[in-house]
Design an enzyme around this catalytic site. Sequence first.
Site, short mmCIF file in Angstrom:
data_model
loop_
_atom_site.label_atom_id
_atom_site.label_comp_id
_atom_site.label_asym_id
_atom_site.label_seq_id
_atom_site.Cartn_x
_atom_site.Cartn_y
_atom_site.Cartn_z
N ASP A 100 -2.86 -5.21 0.51
CA ASP A 100 -2.21 -6.42 0.90
C ASP A 100 -3.00 -6.82 2.13
O ASP A 100 -3.19 -8.17 2.19
CB ASP A 100 -0.77 -6.42 1.11
N MET A 106 0.69 -1.20 -0.12
CA MET A 106 -0.16 0.13 -0.05
C MET A 106 0.85 1.31 -0.18
O MET A 106 2.01 1.20 0.28
CB MET A 106 -0.88 -0.05 1.25
N HIS A 107 0.10 2.45 -0.09
CA HIS A 107 0.81 3.64 0.13
C HIS A 107 1.73 4.30 -1.00
O HIS A 107 2.08 5.48 -0.93
CB HIS A 107 1.28 3.83 1.67
#
Length: 478
Positions: A232, A76-77
Site C-alpha cells: 500500500d 501488507m503482511h
Amino acid sequence: MYLGLDLGTSGLKGILIDDDQRVLAEATAPLSVSRPHEGWSEQAPAAWLQAAEAVLGELSKHGLSKLRGIGLSGQMHGATLLDASGDVLRPCILWNDTRAHAEAADLDADPRFRQISGNIVFPGFTAPKLVWVARHEPEVFSKLAKVLLPKDYLRFWLTGEQVAEMSDAAGTSWFDTGARDWSDELLDASGMTRAQMPRLVEGSEVSGELRPDLAERFGIPRGVVVAGGGGDNAASGIGVGVVKAGQAFVSLGTSGVLFAANDGYQPDPATAVHTFCHALPGTWHQMGVILAATDALNWYARLLEAEPADLTSGMGGLQAPGKARFLPYLGGERTPHNDAAIRGAFIGLEHATDRAAATRAVLEGVSFAIRDCRDALAATGTRIESLLAVGGGSRSRYWCEAIATALGTPVSLPVSGDFGGAFGAARLGMMAATGAGAEIATQPEISAVIDPVAALSDAFDEGHARYRAAAAAIKGLT
C-alpha cells in the site's frame, strides 16, 4: 485505459485512468474485520473476491472495452494460507494482528533476520504468524502449500498465477531485501521452504493475464496484463511520484507515515525504520511509522465531545510550543521506540491550559513524532529534499506549518485529488502494459507550499527536546 485495485483493511477501491492519467471512474466496496480473540485480526479471503466482483461490476458500467492493464495495491503482511489445490486453509491473519508477538521476539533474537531482511521482526509481519500457526494449528500447517499476501491472493483469482512482488515481499521477514529475493536461510529458520513462496516479479512487470472468463464477464478484452503492483505505501509512493532519492511524503491518516525513496539499500533496523523494496526495479524506500496521527486528534476530540475540524479551524498563525506537551502513543509506537507497551500522556498542564492550548499540544506532539521519524531516517543516511503532505490531516494548515517548522523542510500540498494506492496501482498497470517506466510517476500539481516559520525554528527545536525528555520518562514507566 488502466485499472488500479487497492485492497485495504476496511475496503477495496478501484480507479480507472486514461492514457493521460486522468481519473475516469472509481468504485469502492466495504470490508469488515473479525476479532475472535484479544489481539486477533482476521479477514476471509472470499470477502476480498466478493468486493472485487462488486468493484469490477460497478466500473464495467463505464465500459472496460479499452482496458489494457491492471495494477494491484494492498494491505501488507497478511498471511493467506493455501493448500495444494489452491484452497484457503483458514482466515487471513492481518497486519494488525498481534497474536504472534512471542514468535516475533524469538525470530528477532536470531541476528540473521535483521542482517538479511534489513528490518526488525515485528509481530505484524508474516513470518512470525506462520510460526504461530505451526505451533497452535499444526493440522492447518501440515496442509500448507503456499503463502500469499492479501493483494496476491486477489491476483491469484484474477490470473491463476501465484506471484508476489518486491515491495510487499520485503515485509514478510523472509526476504533478502538487498538482493530482492527470498532468503532460503530465513525461510529455513522459521520452518518454511522456498517452494511455499510465490514467484517474484517487480512491481512494474507483468505478473500474468486476466482470466478469459473474467474478461468476458466484465466486458474486458482478452490478454489484459496484470502488473506486479505494490504494497500500500509503495503504491502510494508511485501515486504521488515519490520514486527518487531525496523525494518523500508524509501521510497524516489514522496512522502517520514518513516515506522516503532511495536509489540504494541502506538498512538500519535498530532505528525501527522499515526498509523495503520500492515498486520499481533497482529502488528501495524507507518508512518511519507512528501509530496515531489523525487518530490522536480524533481521540482528543471525543474527550471534548467536539468535531476535529472545529478544534483545528480558526487557529490562526503558528505559535511557539507551550508548556503543555502531548505524547501520541495511544496504542504503542513503532518508530523510533518499537514499543507496544508505551502509552501516551499529557504533560505540563497548568491552570492556563485551555482548549486551544491543548489542541496545539496534540498537533505539536504528532509533529514531533514525525520529526523523530525524520531523525531515524537521517540516521540511516536517507535525505529528504522535497516533502509532500497527503491524508486527511494535511487539510489543517496549522498542522502542516507545525510539521514544516519541526522538520525545517517546506511541505508541498497537492491539488485536490486521489493520488493514493489505487492511483499508484493504475500507474503500475500502465507501466506493465506499455513498457513505460518511472517517467510516468510524476508528482501532482502543487496547490500550496508551506514554508517553515523561521522565527519559531529555535522554539520548535526546544519543544522537540522537551518532547523527547517526556517520552523517555514515560517509556520508563511502561
